[in-house]
Design a protein around this motif. Structure first.
Motif, PDB file in Angstrom:
ATOM      1  N   CYS A  23      17.837  25.967  43.835  1.00 15.95           N
ATOM      2  CA  CYS A  23      16.392  26.118  44.060  1.00 15.95           C
ATOM      3  C   CYS A  23      16.139  26.539  45.514  1.00 15.95           C
ATOM      4  O   CYS A  23      16.906  26.174  46.407  1.00 15.95           O
ATOM      5  N   GLY A  24      15.033  27.233  45.726  1.00 14.57           N
ATOM      6  CA  GLY A  24      14.524  27.511  47.075  1.00 14.57           C
ATOM      7  C   GLY A  24      15.536  28.207  47.962  1.00 14.57           C
ATOM      8  O   GLY A  24      16.194  29.195  47.580  1.00 14.57           O
ATOM      9  N   THR A  25      15.686  27.668  49.158  1.00 13.95           N
ATOM     10  CA  THR A  25      16.607  28.246  50.128  1.00 13.95           C
ATOM     11  C   THR A  25      18.039  28.268  49.594  1.00 13.95           C
ATOM     12  O   THR A  25      18.779  29.234  49.798  1.00 13.95           O
ATOM     13  N   SER A  26      18.421  27.217  48.882  1.00 10.65           N
ATOM     14  CA  SER A  26      19.786  27.167  48.334  1.00 10.65           C
ATOM     15  C   SER A  26      19.996  28.293  47.320  1.00 10.65           C
ATOM     16  O   SER A  26      21.096  28.843  47.203  1.00 10.65           O
ATOM     17  N   SER A  36      23.117  22.920  46.843  1.00 11.94           N
ATOM     18  CA  SER A  36      22.004  22.035  47.184  1.00 11.94           C
ATOM     19  C   SER A  36      22.266  21.333  48.510  1.00 11.94           C
ATOM     20  O   SER A  36      23.373  20.838  48.739  1.00 11.94           O
ATOM     21  N   GLN A  37      21.257  21.292  49.354  1.00  9.30           N
ATOM     22  CA  GLN A  37      21.384  20.503  50.576  1.00  9.30           C
ATOM     23  C   GLN A  37      21.500  19.030  50.211  1.00  9.30           C
ATOM     24  O   GLN A  37      22.427  18.350  50.600  1.00  9.30           O
ATOM     25  N   SER A  38      20.537  18.551  49.442  1.00  9.86           N
ATOM     26  CA  SER A  38      20.420  17.114  49.176  1.00  9.86           C
ATOM     27  C   SER A  38      21.375  16.618  48.104  1.00  9.86           C
ATOM     28  O   SER A  38      21.780  15.457  48.119  1.00  9.86           O
ATOM     29  N   THR A  94      18.379  17.365  43.929  1.00 11.34           N
ATOM     30  CA  THR A  94      17.261  18.156  43.422  1.00 11.34           C
ATOM     31  C   THR A  94      17.214  18.064  41.890  1.00 11.34           C
ATOM     32  O   THR A  94      18.193  18.401  41.202  1.00 11.34           O
ATOM     33  N   VAL A 115      11.878  19.594  56.938  1.00  7.55           N
ATOM     34  CA  VAL A 115      11.732  19.970  55.527  1.00  7.55           C
ATOM     35  C   VAL A 115      12.268  21.381  55.286  1.00  7.55           C
ATOM     36  O   VAL A 115      12.908  21.658  54.278  1.00  7.55           O
ATOM     37  N   ALA A 116      12.006  22.285  56.225  1.00  8.59           N
ATOM     38  CA  ALA A 116      12.493  23.656  56.067  1.00  8.59           C
ATOM     39  C   ALA A 116      13.994  23.688  56.338  1.00  8.59           C
ATOM     40  O   ALA A 116      14.455  23.318  57.409  1.00  8.59           O
ATOM     41  N   SER A 117      14.727  24.141  55.360  1.00  9.52           N
ATOM     42  CA  SER A 117      16.179  24.127  55.465  1.00  9.52           C
ATOM     43  C   SER A 117      16.667  25.228  56.414  1.00  9.52           C
ATOM     44  O   SER A 117      16.251  26.379  56.297  1.00  9.52           O
ATOM     45  N   LEU A 135      10.093  32.963  52.879  1.00 16.10           N
ATOM     46  CA  LEU A 135       9.920  31.555  52.460  1.00 16.10           C
ATOM     47  C   LEU A 135       9.716  30.663  53.684  1.00 16.10           C
ATOM     48  O   LEU A 135       8.814  29.815  53.716  1.00 16.10           O
ATOM     49  N   LYS A 136      10.545  30.870  54.704  1.00 15.58           N
ATOM     50  CA  LYS A 136      10.429  30.044  55.921  1.00 15.58           C
ATOM     51  C   LYS A 136       9.048  30.205  56.534  1.00 15.58           C
ATOM     52  O   LYS A 136       8.392  29.234  56.895  1.00 15.58           O
ATOM     53  N   GLU A 157       6.269  28.583  54.330  1.00 15.59           N
ATOM     54  CA  GLU A 157       6.254  27.130  54.159  1.00 15.59           C
ATOM     55  C   GLU A 157       5.878  26.374  55.427  1.00 15.59           C
ATOM     56  O   GLU A 157       5.286  25.296  55.334  1.00 15.59           O
ATOM     57  N   VAL A 159      13.567  17.149  46.536  1.00 17.21           N
ATOM     58  CA  VAL A 159      12.653  17.230  45.391  1.00 17.21           C
ATOM     59  C   VAL A 159      13.310  16.567  44.179  1.00 17.21           C
ATOM     60  O   VAL A 159      13.901  17.222  43.323  1.00 17.21           O
TER      61      VAL A 159
HETATM   62  C1  F6R Z   1      13.009  25.562  51.956  1.00 19.11           C
HETATM   63  C2  F6R Z   1      13.646  24.400  51.357  1.00 19.11           C
HETATM   64  C3  F6R Z   1      13.610  24.246  49.881  1.00 19.11           C
HETATM   65  C4  F6R Z   1      14.962  23.717  49.370  1.00 19.11           C
HETATM   66  C5  F6R Z   1      14.892  23.430  47.875  1.00 19.11           C
HETATM   67  C6  F6R Z   1      16.222  22.986  47.308  1.00 19.11           C
HETATM   68  O1  F6R Z   1      13.168  25.571  53.331  1.00 19.11           O
HETATM   69  O2  F6R Z   1      14.179  23.572  52.029  1.00 19.11           O
HETATM   70  O3  F6R Z   1      13.287  25.438  49.251  1.00 19.11           O
HETATM   71  O4  F6R Z   1      15.952  24.650  49.654  1.00 19.11           O
HETATM   72  O5  F6R Z   1      13.934  22.432  47.630  1.00 19.11           O
HETATM   73  O6  F6R Z   1      16.668  21.808  47.899  1.00 19.11           O
HETATM   74  P1  F6R Z   1      18.190  21.392  47.874  1.00 19.11           P
HETATM   75  O7  F6R Z   1      18.942  22.399  48.658  1.00 19.11           O
HETATM   76  O8  F6R Z   1      18.235  20.024  48.480  1.00 19.11           O
HETATM   77  O9  F6R Z   1      18.610  21.397  46.426  1.00 19.11           O
END
Ligand code: F6R
Length: 613
Positions: A299-302, A346-348, A351, A403-405, A489-490, A493, A610
């Motif tokens: 999702c998103g940045t990932s 995914s960062q987290s 998600t 919050v912004a990756s 996106l950056k 957001e 998220v």
């Molecule tokens: C944008 C941002 C989000 C995450 C997205 C996925 O800067 O941070 O778009 O990239 O919510 O989150 P992860 O990578 O944690 O799965």
């Protein structure tokens, strides 16, 4: 996203709960509250807005307690009001909750018929009333909660206390992360270990379906079937300083500047001199040998890092690769092809959509008897995604709070490249000299990134020209097309300026109509095979009066002129250019947001992790 903190101790824990909530602020929230048990009474404070409002309220009321739960709420069911803030009470029970209880309306109707009165619009309040109801027929708080949990549908984490049980904290993990912080003669819970780092570095990570019965002296964990189970206590080496802004004004800026080190760390785990380490992803070799295609889900940045990896997979090692947004993938029932490698980025690692897409795929493949394998590229070693995939590669970016990756993204790219090289090597699809050159370039990358950061002041000056703008276009080609998406996106957001990212070749197919002298157009111009085509696209913009902001390779031949601003970016191999071109778009967005006075680290309506759909 919502945050939970709780604890049971011999000392007053109100300050610990507040500090824990502050450390979860980065996740995004709109109200906060806590409940403490003191002399068999539930004492509660809740406030809309920042944790500091709650802190002031607790100072004024001077409530204290040795057992308690606290929460930051990110509104899902019901507006962000004090009535909807957690903890929710029912008689002598207090509950905090992350996630969603999908069948709450049905449960609520039954409870109303039984005479319960609801004081909020939340899904959470049903849990409090259900526990009160269950206690009429169950002898202990634990067994009451054990009887309630199977009635709840959805993904959630709960913290529950009761005024008549002054030494008992019950924690439930069912689809939303929760850890137990282990102390001496005291125990805590947190939806993220970061909340508890000032008090302990020893954690028990609850698994899905676990119910923890926590007292000052003991942590007992029960699985779905109510059988007691053992979970290991793990010691963390993360230090408290990781979560402080240090010399920087915002976490986002700190994290942008941490990228050379984060990249170095991520690369170092896989490389030994100019070769891949022998033990790098060794356990995955058998699966990698058999892989016929790759499906990336994120999702998103990932997701943007996945889009770049597609170019790399196909051009570098000739392996077909699809990339899809997890929220679409999970509901599409995509055809499962044997020997596909599913890669979750995914960062987290928590998600909800990405996890659901992974779980659904694993389940369907198993039902059909198809062999697939799964891999996580993730920044959190203890996350659900790491636990639930066959293989994983960590991005060693350290905690990302803004919050912004930012640093998670560039380290994802490095990790993806390393893992592509590994598959290429295992499948014999990458020539030795190409592999060696790529490794050499990867080692060089942190230095180039550092040099790119030197352009910060220049980018700050350019950002002043964006402050009054309403819209912005980002254009790139090849692997820098996803960087155009990421730049847009950056910017949107954190600065709330409407921005669109496009493949520059698409300009004539629509977006060119938007270009006039009030439309800034950001161009990503590394020195690659597409540079001449990109220069033609720049001409097209200029001819329509558009103002160009070009991040261009120092040897690209692109120079400053009227309505064409140029920041010279240090040269890098074209393969790795997206890692480097991320930097100017991150800095640009950051400075524009600061100049516009937005909440950079916690932009409105957004959450860091998220964990709900
Ligand atoms: C944008 C941002 C989000 C995450 C997205 C996925 O800067 O941070 O778009 O990239 O919510 O989150 P992860 O990578 O944690 O799965």
């Amino acid at each position: 996203m919502c945050g939970i903190v709780g604890g049971v101790a011999e000392r007053n824990i109100s300050d610990i709960l507040i500090e824990g909530l502050k450390r979860l602020e980065y996740r995004g929230y709109d109200s906060a509250g806590l409940a403490l048990i003191n002399q068999q009474h539930v004492l509660r404070e809740r406030r809309v807005g920042k944790v500091v409002n709650l802190e002031d309220a607790v100072k004024t009321s001077q409530i204290t307690g040795t057992l308690g739960i606290a929460h930051t709420r990110w509104a899902t069911h019901g507006k962000p009001t004090e009535d909807n803030a957690h903890p929710h009470l029912s008689d002598r029970v207090a509950v905090v909750h992350n996630g969603i209880i999908e069948n709450f309306e049905e449960l609520k109707n039954t409870l109303i018929q039984q005479g319960y009165v609801f004081s909020s619009q939340t899904d959470t309040e049903v849990v409090a009333h259900l526990v009160t109801e269950a206690l009429k027929t169950h002898a202990t708080l634990l067994s009451a909660v054990q009887s309630v949990v199977p009635k709840l549908k959805g993904a959630f984490a709960l913290g529950i206390v009761h005024a008549d049980y002054p030494d008992e904290l019950i924690a439930v993990r069912e689809g939303s992360p929760l850890v137990v912080g282990v102390g001496i003669g005291e125990h805590f819970i947190g939806s993220d270990q970061l909340a508890l780092l000032p008090i302990t570095n020893r954690f028990i990570y609850l698994e899905e379906g676990d119910i923890a019965y926590i007292t000052r002296q003991d942590v007992r964990i029960f699985a779905h079937n109510e059988h007691e189970i053992e979970r290991p206590t793990k010691e963390l080496d993360a230090t408290v300083s990781h979560a402080s802004k240090g010399e920087y004004k915002h976490f986002m800026l700190k994290e942008i500047f941490e990228q050379p080190e984060a990249l170095q760390q991520t690369i170092s785990q896989a490389l030994n001199g100019n070769a891949l380490r022998e033990d790098f992803l060794q356990h995955a070799e058998l699966d990698f040998k058999q892989v016929k295609q790759v499906q990336i889900i994120a999702c998103g940045t990932s997701y943007h890092s996945g889009l770049i990896a597609k170019y790399w997979f196909e051009q570098l090692i000739d392996l077909p690769c699809q990339v899809e947004i997890a929220s679409e993938f999970r509901y599409r029932s995509p055809v499962i092809v044997e020997h596909t490698l599913y890669v979750c980025i995914s960062q987290s690692g928590e998600t909800a959509d990405t996890l659901a897409a992974l779980r659904d795929t694993q389940k369907r493949a198993k039902a059909k008897g198809l062999h697939i394998s799964s891999m996580a590229i993730c920044n959190v070693a203890t996350s659900s995604m790491i636990r639930e995939t066959d293989h994983h590669l960590l991005t060693l970016a350290g905690p990302e709070i803004g919050v912004a990756s930012t640093k998670a993204f560039t380290t994802q790219l490095a990790a993806l490249m390393l893992f592509i090289l590994k598959i290429g090597q295992v499948q014999g699809k990458i020539a030795e000299h190409v592999l060696t050159k790529m490794i050499e370039d990867l080692w060089h990358c942190p230095k180039v990134l550092l040099n790119t950061l030197q352009h910060n002041a220049e980018i700050l000056r350019l950002s002043e020209l964006f402050v009054e703008k309403q819209h912005c276009l980002f254009l790139g080609r090849g692997t820098n097309y996803p960087i155009a998406l990421e730049g847009a996106l950056k910017l949107k957001e954190i600065s709330y300026i409407h921005a669109e990212g496009y493949a520059a070749g698409e300009l004539k197919h629509g977006p060119l109509a938007l270009v006039d002298n009030d439309m800034p157009v950001v161009i990503l111009a590394p020195k690659d095979d597409m540079l001449d085509k990109l220069k033609s696209n720049m001409e097209e913009v200029q001819a329509r009066g558009g103002e160009l902001f070009v991040f261009a390779d120092e040897h690209s031949g692109i120079a400053e002129k009227d309505r064409q601003h140029v920041v010279k970016v240090p040269s890098i191999s074209h393969w790795l250019s997206p890692i480097i071109y991320s930097i100017p778009v991150q800095l640009l967005s950051y400075h524009v947001a600061v100049l516009r006075g937005t909440d950079v680290d916690q932009p409105r309506n957004l959450a860091k992790s998220v964990t709900v759909e």
